[in-house]
Design an enzyme around this catalytic site. Structure first.
Site, PDB file in Angstrom:
ATOM      1  N   ASP A  13       0.848  -1.241   0.078  1.00  0.00           N
ATOM      2  CA  ASP A  13       0.045   0.080  -0.032  1.00  0.00           C
ATOM      3  C   ASP A  13       0.701   1.361   0.141  1.00  0.00           C
ATOM      4  OD1 ASP A  13      -2.509  -1.745   0.339  1.00  0.00           O
ATOM      5  OD2 ASP A  13      -1.901  -1.785   2.650  1.00  0.00           O
ATOM      6  N   GLU A  14       2.050   1.048  -0.647  1.00  0.00           N
ATOM      7  CA  GLU A  14       2.889   2.224  -0.536  1.00  0.00           C
ATOM      8  C   GLU A  14       2.729   3.220  -1.604  1.00  0.00           C
ATOM      9  OE1 GLU A  14       5.310  -1.395   0.558  1.00  0.00           O
ATOM     10  OE2 GLU A  14       4.197  -0.773  -1.061  1.00  0.00           O
ATOM     11  N   LYS A  16       2.420   2.394  -5.187  1.00  0.00           N
ATOM     12  CA  LYS A  16       3.240   1.943  -6.349  1.00  0.00           C
ATOM     13  C   LYS A  16       2.552   2.208  -7.576  1.00  0.00           C
ATOM     14  CE  LYS A  16       3.252  -2.292  -4.747  1.00  0.00           C
ATOM     15  NZ  LYS A  16       3.033  -2.196  -3.303  1.00  0.00           N
ATOM     16  N   LYS A  18       0.481   4.618  -8.488  1.00  0.00           N
ATOM     17  CA  LYS A  18       0.546   6.058  -8.991  1.00  0.00           C
ATOM     18  C   LYS A  18       2.087   6.222  -9.543  1.00  0.00           C
ATOM     19  CE  LYS A  18       1.401  10.650  -7.525  1.00  0.00           C
ATOM     20  NZ  LYS A  18       1.322  11.696  -6.442  1.00  0.00           N
ATOM     21  N   GLY A  40      -4.268  -3.893  -4.848  1.00  0.00           N
ATOM     22  CA  GLY A  40      -4.901  -3.030  -5.476  1.00  0.00           C
ATOM     23  C   GLY A  40      -3.904  -1.881  -5.857  1.00  0.00           C
ATOM     24  N   HIS A  41      -3.943  -1.463  -7.048  1.00  0.00           N
ATOM     25  CA  HIS A  41      -3.049  -0.429  -7.269  1.00  0.00           C
ATOM     26  C   HIS A  41      -3.982   0.648  -7.664  1.00  0.00           C
ATOM     27  CE1 HIS A  41       0.900  -2.762  -8.290  1.00  0.00           C
ATOM     28  NE2 HIS A  41       0.469  -2.696  -6.994  1.00  0.00           N
ATOM     29  N   THR A  42      -3.695   1.996  -6.867  1.00  0.00           N
ATOM     30  CA  THR A  42      -4.928   2.881  -7.100  1.00  0.00           C
ATOM     31  C   THR A  42      -3.807   3.877  -7.966  1.00  0.00           C
ATOM     32  OG1 THR A  42      -5.827   2.280  -5.022  1.00  0.00           O
ATOM     33  CG2 THR A  42      -6.141   4.571  -5.990  1.00  0.00           C
ATOM     34  N   GLN A 224       2.142  -6.117  -3.592  1.00  0.00           N
ATOM     35  CA  GLN A 224       2.435  -6.014  -2.116  1.00  0.00           C
ATOM     36  C   GLN A 224       3.537  -5.162  -1.762  1.00  0.00           C
ATOM     37  OE1 GLN A 224       1.730  -9.361  -3.394  1.00  0.00           O
ATOM     38  NE2 GLN A 224      -0.410  -9.058  -3.065  1.00  0.00           N
ATOM     39  N   ARG A 303     -10.303  -2.827   4.037  1.00  0.00           N
ATOM     40  CA  ARG A 303     -10.048  -2.865   5.258  1.00  0.00           C
ATOM     41  C   ARG A 303      -8.993  -1.796   5.876  1.00  0.00           C
ATOM     42  NH1 ARG A 303      -7.277  -8.824   5.980  1.00  0.00           N
ATOM     43  NH2 ARG A 303      -5.998  -8.081   4.047  1.00  0.00           N
ATOM     44  N   ASP A 333       2.329  14.595   2.420  1.00  0.00           N
ATOM     45  CA  ASP A 333       1.211  15.720   2.835  1.00  0.00           C
ATOM     46  C   ASP A 333       0.523  15.175   4.070  1.00  0.00           C
ATOM     47  OD1 ASP A 333       0.545  13.534   0.564  1.00  0.00           O
ATOM     48  OD2 ASP A 333      -1.329  14.242   1.107  1.00  0.00           O
ATOM     49  N   SER A 412       6.007  12.529  -2.966  1.00  0.00           N
ATOM     50  CA  SER A 412       4.545  12.703  -3.488  1.00  0.00           C
ATOM     51  C   SER A 412       3.632  13.268  -2.551  1.00  0.00           C
ATOM     52  CB  SER A 412       3.886  11.333  -3.653  1.00  0.00           C
ATOM     53  OG  SER A 412       2.552  11.293  -3.984  1.00  0.00           O
TER      54      SER A 412
END
Length: 423
Positions: A13-14, A16, A18, A40-42, A224, A303, A333, A412
């Protein structure tokens, strides 16, 4: 010819997705090398938030070829829904997305096995996402698995039936109450297999070898994070594949001596989903603030993520194991507004101070040793250059660079691809 890697350095969840999206314009090929649809890559741009599960994050760029490598496990049902979700964006998926024949398939019974196994553990559960990923990798290493290339064989359904029957027998062994309609699940599975067939299957190691000879640039994309690596993570609270740099070689068939840059991505703080030790975890208002401001909820699972201060012992370990050459710090931020920031620089491990990541980081063995930093109040989200950043953040960044001995090249300051500062 360039082969670069992009990896997460914490528990996933770092951010990646983006960064892959930001970097894609520099590469001809984006290749995913491990993991399954629990990752999940957001990506966020043009006011729209996109969540990708299996498809590489370069799919939104018109020129990039996207490869799902042999180290990935694919759930055809989830995969079909993901493609359907992208249809409104008029992407050339048929020509821009190709799949390794050696990638393994997640069967409906893999998901049922996952649920039965987790239910049987009671309080000792590892926090599986119940996507069938662990059982699929178990079949892979146990030499029972079904691969994408098997779809092209005449006896594919017979192979499927033999493995699914074996799984049903194993589910009974667990002796737990899970409700399912396998006939219904299988109908959906085989319908999605027909959709999968519409894409091109390739011998990805040969494809990538020829691409390198032709001078193509390749970005290998991990899922991951490094601390979830099955060998080097906080076992057994890990995923079932190699999330570290070595996984790119085995998950794509790329030789180690071809790899140039290794981009390591980390948050300015730390998060973790599910069970497992987390030395710098916060249970106070600071942790709650991080979760709220950082919107720390899983992009696939929903979660809530556990939050804590930056752990430099763990970060240095991940940098070392991966051979990271450039760092990218995400979510700076989110820390705006804290009066004081803490950074873990050492562990108290069984009564001694250590600066390396030990075999066991359970709380009875490890307590973090912190160094305090002055926080900053400025809103970073509209800043576009490094010079604009507050001096306190620059000092925070420079301290991290000194400790891990690797430069931070990207900072970022928001979820949108435009909210990315090059240093």
């Amino acid at each position: 010819m360039t082969v670069d890697l992009l990896l997460g350095l914490q528990w996933g969840d770092e951010g990646k997705g983006k960064i892959v999206d930001v970097l894609t314009s520099n590469y001809d090929i984006i290749a995913r090398f491990q993991g399954g649809p629990n990752a999940g890559h957001t990506l966020e741009f043009d006011g729209i938030k996109h969540v990708l599960r299996t498809i590489p994050s370069g799919i939104f760029h018109k020129t990039a070829i996207n490869i799902i490598g042999n180290g990935v496990v694919i759930d055809p049902v989830v995969f079909q829904k993901e493609i359907e979700g992208l249809e409104k964006f008029n992407l050339d998926i048929k020509n821009k997305l190709i799949i390794s024949r050696k990638a393994h398939l997640i069967l409906p019974t893999h998901r049922l096995l996952d649920a039965a196994s987790e239910a049987s553990k009671g309080k000792a559960k590892i926090g599986s996402t119940l996507k069938g990923i662990g059982p699929t990798y178990m079949d892979k290493t146990g030499r029972n698995g079904i691969r994408v290339g098997d779809i092209e064989l005449e006896d594919f359904k017979e192979r499927y039936r033999a493995l699914a029957d074996k799984h049903e027998a194993m589910i009974k062994f667990y002796d737990v109450a899970i409700q399912y309609n396998l006939e219904e699940l299988e109908k959906e599975f085989f319908e999605s297999i027909e959709e999968l067939k519409k894409l091109d299957f390739i011998d990805s190691e040969e494809y990538l070898n020829q691409a390198q000879k032709a001078g193509k640039s390749i970005l290998c994309e991990g899922a991951q994070g490094s601390l979830l690596d099955v060998d080097f993570g906080t076992y057994p609270f890990v995923t079932s594949s190699n999330t570290t740099a070595a996984g790119a070689c085995t998950g794509l068939g790329i030789a180690p001596n071809k790899i140039k840059e290794v981009y390591g991505i980390f948050k300015a703080y730390v998060t973790r989903v599910g069970s497992g030790p987390f030395p710098t975890e916060l249970f106070d208002e600071d942790g709650a603030t991080m979760a709220r401001v950082g919107n720390e909820f899983g992009s696939v699972t929903g979660r809530q993520r556990r939050c804590g201060w930056l752990d430099l012992v763990a970060l240095k370990y991940a940098v070392q194991v991966n051979g990271v050459t450039q760092l990218m710090m995400m979510k700076g931020d989110v820390l705006s507004g804290f009066e004081t920031l803490k950074v873990c620089t050492e562990y108290n491990y069984k009564g001694k101070k250590i600066s390396h990541f030990p075999y066991n980081i359970e709380p009875e063995n490890v307590t973090p040793v912190y160094q305090d930093f002055k926080g900053w109040q400025a809103d970073l989200t509209g800043m576009t250059t490094y010079d604009e950043l507050p001096i306190e953040l620059k000092e925070y960044i420079e301290f991290i660079e000194k400790e891990v001995e690797v430069p931070i090249k990207i900072v970022s300051v928001g979820p949108d691809r435009k909210q990315t500062i090059l240093k």
